[in-house]
Design an enzyme around this catalytic site. Sequence first.
Site, PDB file in Angstrom:
ATOM      1  N   GLU A   1       0.821  -1.212   0.000  1.00  0.00           N
ATOM      2  CA  GLU A   1       0.000   0.000   0.000  1.00  0.00           C
ATOM      3  C   GLU A   1       0.854   1.261   0.000  1.00  0.00           C
ATOM      4  O   GLU A   1       0.414   2.314  -0.437  1.00  0.00           O
ATOM      5  CB  GLU A   1      -0.887   0.060   1.251  1.00  0.00           C
TER       6      GLU A   1
ATOM      7  N   TYR B   1     -12.783  27.976   3.366  1.00  0.00           N
ATOM      8  CA  TYR B   1     -12.670  26.564   2.986  1.00  0.00           C
ATOM      9  C   TYR B   1     -11.556  26.319   1.991  1.00  0.00           C
ATOM     10  O   TYR B   1     -10.988  25.235   1.958  1.00  0.00           O
ATOM     11  CB  TYR B   1     -13.999  25.975   2.518  1.00  0.00           C
TER      12      TYR B   1
ATOM     13  N   GLU C   1      -7.808   5.950  10.611  1.00  0.00           N
ATOM     14  CA  GLU C   1      -8.287   6.486  11.881  1.00  0.00           C
ATOM     15  C   GLU C   1      -7.336   7.550  12.434  1.00  0.00           C
ATOM     16  O   GLU C   1      -7.774   8.587  12.935  1.00  0.00           O
ATOM     17  CB  GLU C   1      -8.452   5.361  12.916  1.00  0.00           C
TER      18      GLU C   1
ATOM     19  N   LYS D   1     -11.041   5.330   1.061  1.00  0.00           N
ATOM     20  CA  LYS D   1     -10.061   4.742   0.149  1.00  0.00           C
ATOM     21  C   LYS D   1     -10.879   3.901  -0.835  1.00  0.00           C
ATOM     22  O   LYS D   1     -11.423   2.874  -0.463  1.00  0.00           O
ATOM     23  CB  LYS D   1      -9.088   3.833   0.906  1.00  0.00           C
TER      24      LYS D   1
END
Length: 117
Positions: A21, A51, A71, A96
């Site tokens: 990954e 923003y 997380e 993802k």
Amino acid sequence: MDKIFLHGMKADTLIGVYDWERQHLQTLILDLDIGLSARAHDDDIASTIHYGNVCERIRQELKQRDFKLLETLAEYIAQLILNDFQAASVRVRIVKAGILPDVKEVGVEIERCIQAA
């Protein structure tokens, strides 16, 4: 509570637990709902959270850092928005896409708010 939101924001970063990954940048999709501490009554961008600056800052941070877990990344983004942009609350959703066979999306969603003193 008034909120601004950024949905479908794409950002590239190194992330993942497994070596395979972490061989290439992955494109994450972020949804952010940001609770405002105050309302902009004066039509001045300085009275609210810009923003565009939030997007730029998050993309910059993701280029400089890497994480193993979504997380951990979500918590980092939440604290950045609460602390550096003085938001009252934030919901961070990170996706993802296409990382697992036959699964469209995997991800995490957290909500955080400032603690009353």
